[in-house]
Write an enzyme that holds these catalytic residues in place. Sequence first.
Site, PDB file in Angstrom:
ATOM      1  N   THR A 161       0.841  -1.201   0.000  1.00 50.54           N
ATOM      2  CA  THR A 161       0.000   0.000   0.000  1.00 50.54           C
ATOM      3  C   THR A 161       0.871   1.244   0.000  1.00 50.54           C
ATOM      4  OG1 THR A 161      -0.027   0.085   2.424  1.00 50.54           O
ATOM      5  CG2 THR A 161      -1.788  -1.161   1.367  1.00 50.54           C
ATOM      6  N   VAL A 188      -8.538   4.101   5.340  1.00 49.25           N
ATOM      7  CA  VAL A 188      -8.994   2.761   4.956  1.00 49.25           C
ATOM      8  C   VAL A 188      -8.173   2.309   3.758  1.00 49.25           C
ATOM      9  CG1 VAL A 188     -10.925   1.350   4.173  1.00 49.25           C
ATOM     10  CG2 VAL A 188     -11.317   3.201   5.809  1.00 49.25           C
ATOM     11  N   ARG A 221      14.105  -0.964  67.863  1.00 46.75           N
ATOM     12  CA  ARG A 221      14.645   0.394  67.769  1.00 46.75           C
ATOM     13  C   ARG A 221      15.843   0.585  68.693  1.00 46.75           C
ATOM     14  NH1 ARG A 221      12.948   4.148  64.786  1.00 46.75           N
ATOM     15  NH2 ARG A 221      11.216   2.782  64.266  1.00 46.75           N
ATOM     16  N   GLU A 237      32.305   1.527  43.656  1.00 47.77           N
ATOM     17  CA  GLU A 237      31.773   0.705  42.574  1.00 47.77           C
ATOM     18  C   GLU A 237      31.134   1.541  41.461  1.00 47.77           C
ATOM     19  OE1 GLU A 237      31.760  -2.552  42.082  1.00 47.77           O
ATOM     20  OE2 GLU A 237      32.553  -3.297  43.985  1.00 47.77           O
ATOM     21  N   THR A 267      -6.443  -1.427   3.881  1.00 49.23           N
ATOM     22  CA  THR A 267      -6.407  -2.891   3.833  1.00 49.23           C
ATOM     23  C   THR A 267      -7.657  -3.534   4.417  1.00 49.23           C
ATOM     24  OG1 THR A 267      -5.262  -2.941   5.965  1.00 49.23           O
ATOM     25  CG2 THR A 267      -3.900  -2.919   3.979  1.00 49.23           C
ATOM     26  N   HIS A 295      24.302  -1.539  50.308  1.00 49.41           N
ATOM     27  CA  HIS A 295      23.131  -2.398  50.512  1.00 49.41           C
ATOM     28  C   HIS A 295      21.858  -1.586  50.723  1.00 49.41           C
ATOM     29  CE1 HIS A 295      25.911  -5.681  50.520  1.00 49.41           C
ATOM     30  NE2 HIS A 295      26.544  -5.203  51.577  1.00 49.41           N
ATOM     31  N   ASP A 319      14.196   2.946  76.604  1.00 49.18           N
ATOM     32  CA  ASP A 319      15.529   2.338  76.545  1.00 49.18           C
ATOM     33  C   ASP A 319      16.406   2.960  75.465  1.00 49.18           C
ATOM     34  OD1 ASP A 319      13.958   1.275  74.549  1.00 49.18           O
ATOM     35  OD2 ASP A 319      14.271  -0.831  75.102  1.00 49.18           O
ATOM     36  N   GLY A 341      33.536  -0.479  48.668  1.00 46.89           N
ATOM     37  CA  GLY A 341      32.629  -1.106  47.710  1.00 46.89           C
ATOM     38  C   GLY A 341      31.298  -0.400  47.590  1.00 46.89           C
ATOM     39  N   LYS A 369      -3.219 -14.396  14.972  1.00 48.85           N
ATOM     40  CA  LYS A 369      -4.236 -15.382  15.352  1.00 48.85           C
ATOM     41  C   LYS A 369      -4.118 -16.645  14.512  1.00 48.85           C
ATOM     42  CE  LYS A 369      -9.224 -16.169  15.621  1.00 48.85           C
ATOM     43  NZ  LYS A 369     -10.578 -15.568  15.613  1.00 48.85           N
TER      44      LYS A 369
END
Length: 521
Positions: free
Chosen positions: A34, A65, A445, A336, A67, A279, A475, A308, A138
């Site tokens: 097309t 329009v 804590r 790193e 196909t 970490h 504490d 590191g 499909k």
Amino acid sequence: MKIIRRALISVFDKSDLLDLVQILAENGVEFLSTGQTAKHLTQSGFQVREVSDYTGFPEILDGRVKTLHPRIYGGLLAVLDNPEHVEQTAAHGIESIDLIVSNLYPFEATVQREGIELDEAIENIDIGGPTLIRAAAKNYQDVAVVTNPCQYPEIVEELRENGGGLSSETRFRLAKAAFNHITRYDAAISHYLSTLDDPGPEFPEVLNLRYEKAQELRYGENPHQKAAFYRTVTSPEPCAAWAEQLSGQPLSFNNILDLEAALEIVKDFEDPTCAIIKHNNPCGLATGKDLVQAFNEALECDRTSAFGSIIGVNRKVTIQTANTIREAAKAGIKVEAIIAPSYTEQALKALSRVKQRRILATGKLSLRPTVKQIRNVTGGLLLQDRDRREIGPDELQVVSKREPTDAELESLLFGWRACKHVKSNCILLAQGTKTVGIGAGQMSRVDSCIIAARKAGERANGSVLASDAYFPFPDGIEIAGGAGVSAIIQPGGSVNDQTVIDAANRYNMAMVLTGVRHFLH
């Protein structure tokens, strides 16, 4: 093995298309096409049959329009092992189509352009392409569908090896890729339209997420875990996921998590700031008059843990900052990765001398409060606002006999902003605008208090303490008072608040309550 005899080709992106068409032509394939695709193929020397000539119906509505016709979709959807389908298609002069090559109007690229109008965006919603792709996928048993130029080389190779045929395994793989392609395309349209006027509920009933694979990773958190990195289709804001890697080895799973933690911390501060991450927790954090001061003071919080580490800063890295980091490395502080808005040419050259070190740039930093945080759980996910609640001096409730000094108040507010970036339970000790001891991620804590005080050592004397949640018992206050902490900031709200306050008064501490909690699980 399914031999390709007829192919319908209609693509917006014509990259490398002729390589695929050439091998098809060598195997005697008939081409339907097309518009501009037909013109491109014809000018390249290939014989092409216009779809309008095949269907007997012209393109209409400015090409909307092209196909959409029974002769096309009958040829795509007919099951060739079904005698009734074969009889019906023959009765209507419908010829089978064995291959669809189609990619779609660039909707996403269009709507990302500045100043794009809705009318132009609407015209870039492809109708015929997705319908062709869906029909072919499909009926993959009889039809192959190619949706991306990156698929061409493998298709060319298989066609060459199999005399113009494609295996059922290849057709099935292409069909799966096709449905994924359509899903992403439709989701992009839905997302764009939903944000134009009414963004809808903050937490929708159905949550549609789109992530695309950015890279395969060597492994996950541990070497025995396979992993890959996915990210949003577009960058929501300057972030670790979309940072440009300028130097160093490929990122690891844990690198990405730590880079995210580093960057999100420094984005939260306006002054020159450095976060040193291990970490997912800061082992040192400081603001200063410049990055050199911020880095040095962050490093002094916990030099042992900084080995590191991942470094995040919120200013352009100059040669002075780069040399300071390099001097620390010479003294045994292995870095790193580094993430920053940008680097001077000299700084990048100096830092890149360590070939393994990852260097990433984000561009100018900014925060979008509307961006949500997602946490995965098995079988589901959690969605929440980002923790952007800030506390000003006027919102603090002084509950101790002694009010904090101006210097203590500045340090308390710094510690409060910093502690929300530390895994709970968090206890953070600060002097001025630098951390001197951090207790992170403990189940009680009081244990976090013990760790923070031990990390700080003599520096705990005269420091202030920030706690991400209330003290259930006195504490923790006893530990802080014994270490010489002079002031505490915490949310309050415990049934034992008065007992906790009484303990602070015994040590002549200033204590202020925020009424806000900063859990980070």
